[in-house]
Scaffold this motif. Sequence first.
Motif, PDB file in Angstrom:
ATOM      1  N   GLY A 190       0.812  -1.058  -0.085  1.00  0.00           N
ATOM      2  CA  GLY A 190      -0.059  -0.101   0.088  1.00  0.00           C
ATOM      3  C   GLY A 190       1.069   1.176   0.043  1.00  0.00           C
ATOM      4  O   GLY A 190       1.982   1.047  -0.258  1.00  0.00           O
ATOM      5  N   TYR A 191       0.204   2.492   0.173  1.00  0.00           N
ATOM      6  CA  TYR A 191       0.781   3.693   0.252  1.00  0.00           C
ATOM      7  C   TYR A 191       0.489   4.423   1.571  1.00  0.00           C
ATOM      8  O   TYR A 191      -0.510   3.996   2.141  1.00  0.00           O
ATOM      9  CB  TYR A 191       0.350   4.695  -0.616  1.00  0.00           C
ATOM     10  N   VAL A 192       1.221   5.085   1.969  1.00  0.00           N
ATOM     11  CA  VAL A 192       1.189   5.711   3.655  1.00  0.00           C
ATOM     12  C   VAL A 192       1.663   7.144   3.227  1.00  0.00           C
ATOM     13  O   VAL A 192       2.671   7.685   2.809  1.00  0.00           O
ATOM     14  CB  VAL A 192       2.055   5.143   4.450  1.00  0.00           C
TER      15      VAL A 192
ATOM     16  N   LYS B 244       9.635   2.466  -0.028  1.00  0.00           N
ATOM     17  CA  LYS B 244      10.186   3.412  -1.093  1.00  0.00           C
ATOM     18  C   LYS B 244       9.395   4.897  -0.858  1.00  0.00           C
ATOM     19  O   LYS B 244       8.174   5.089  -0.896  1.00  0.00           O
ATOM     20  CB  LYS B 244       9.671   3.002  -2.352  1.00  0.00           C
ATOM     21  N   PHE B 245      10.321   6.050  -0.329  1.00  0.00           N
ATOM     22  CA  PHE B 245       9.784   7.097  -0.043  1.00  0.00           C
ATOM     23  C   PHE B 245       9.639   8.034  -1.533  1.00  0.00           C
ATOM     24  O   PHE B 245      10.362   8.069  -2.310  1.00  0.00           O
ATOM     25  CB  PHE B 245      10.817   7.991   0.780  1.00  0.00           C
TER      26      PHE B 245
ATOM     27  N   GLN C  65      12.730   7.492  -4.073  1.00  0.00           N
ATOM     28  CA  GLN C  65      12.751   6.506  -5.142  1.00  0.00           C
ATOM     29  C   GLN C  65      13.477   5.369  -5.074  1.00  0.00           C
ATOM     30  O   GLN C  65      14.011   4.775  -5.981  1.00  0.00           O
ATOM     31  CB  GLN C  65      12.802   7.061  -6.519  1.00  0.00           C
ATOM     32  N   ARG C  66      14.074   5.101  -3.679  1.00  0.00           N
ATOM     33  CA  ARG C  66      14.965   3.988  -3.594  1.00  0.00           C
ATOM     34  C   ARG C  66      14.441   3.063  -2.420  1.00  0.00           C
ATOM     35  O   ARG C  66      13.751   3.544  -1.588  1.00  0.00           O
ATOM     36  CB  ARG C  66      16.120   4.341  -3.086  1.00  0.00           C
TER      37      ARG C  66
ATOM     38  N   PHE D   7       4.899   7.236   1.409  1.00  0.00           N
ATOM     39  CA  PHE D   7       5.782   6.205   0.750  1.00  0.00           C
ATOM     40  C   PHE D   7       4.971   5.050   0.401  1.00  0.00           C
ATOM     41  O   PHE D   7       3.747   4.850   0.644  1.00  0.00           O
ATOM     42  CB  PHE D   7       7.132   5.855   1.767  1.00  0.00           C
ATOM     43  N   GLU D   8       5.572   4.353  -0.512  1.00  0.00           N
ATOM     44  CA  GLU D   8       4.871   3.018  -0.797  1.00  0.00           C
ATOM     45  C   GLU D   8       5.662   2.042  -0.166  1.00  0.00           C
ATOM     46  O   GLU D   8       6.733   2.017   0.174  1.00  0.00           O
ATOM     47  CB  GLU D   8       5.202   2.766  -2.251  1.00  0.00           C
ATOM     48  N   TYR D   9       4.721   0.915   0.322  1.00  0.00           N
ATOM     49  CA  TYR D   9       5.605  -0.270   0.973  1.00  0.00           C
ATOM     50  C   TYR D   9       4.684  -1.632   0.344  1.00  0.00           C
ATOM     51  O   TYR D   9       3.833  -1.735  -0.334  1.00  0.00           O
ATOM     52  CB  TYR D   9       5.304  -0.231   2.512  1.00  0.00           C
ATOM     53  N   ARG D  10       5.735  -2.519   0.491  1.00  0.00           N
ATOM     54  CA  ARG D  10       5.326  -4.066   0.014  1.00  0.00           C
ATOM     55  C   ARG D  10       6.040  -5.052   0.668  1.00  0.00           C
ATOM     56  O   ARG D  10       7.305  -4.684   1.095  1.00  0.00           O
ATOM     57  CB  ARG D  10       5.476  -3.989  -1.646  1.00  0.00           C
ATOM     58  N   GLY D  11       5.184  -6.036   0.999  1.00  0.00           N
ATOM     59  CA  GLY D  11       6.043  -7.339   1.530  1.00  0.00           C
ATOM     60  C   GLY D  11       6.522  -8.203   0.458  1.00  0.00           C
ATOM     61  O   GLY D  11       5.691  -8.365  -0.367  1.00  0.00           O
TER      62      GLY D  11
END
Length: 129
Positions: free
Chosen positions: A17-19, A52-53, A94-95, A124-128
């Motif tokens: 998701g995104y935070v 990823k920020f 973007q990293r 930021f985006e996150y993913r497992g």
Amino acid sequence: MKKAQHQVPEETRERHGYVISHNDFPHQDYTANTNSYLIIKNLHPQQTLQIKFLVFDLYPSGGRSCKYDYLEVSKTVSETRRFCSEPANEPALQRWYNFTASGSTMELKFKTDENPTVGKGFYFEYRGK
């Protein structure tokens, strides 16, 4: 007299998701005296959580310790990483940053001090994986 802290209810999210740092992002700056928590659940032990920020704009935070305004990622009580607006701790945009889960959840904490000078916040985006 101690100022009341702005307390945001704990929130739980799934594996992708995104935070954003606060509800008014990006139209208004975040507020002073914020403590908000995000728990990402349903991770498998040893699973990698990637962050990823896309935007990161916090008030400068008092050197390497990030003691004023910061985002903290905790995979256990003793293993944390703080991101703040200091050269040594400011994330590159973007990293992907990798955190290996030690259990099924990971906690993120956004903390700001009482200083009324603030920034836009973060996204930021996150993913497992």
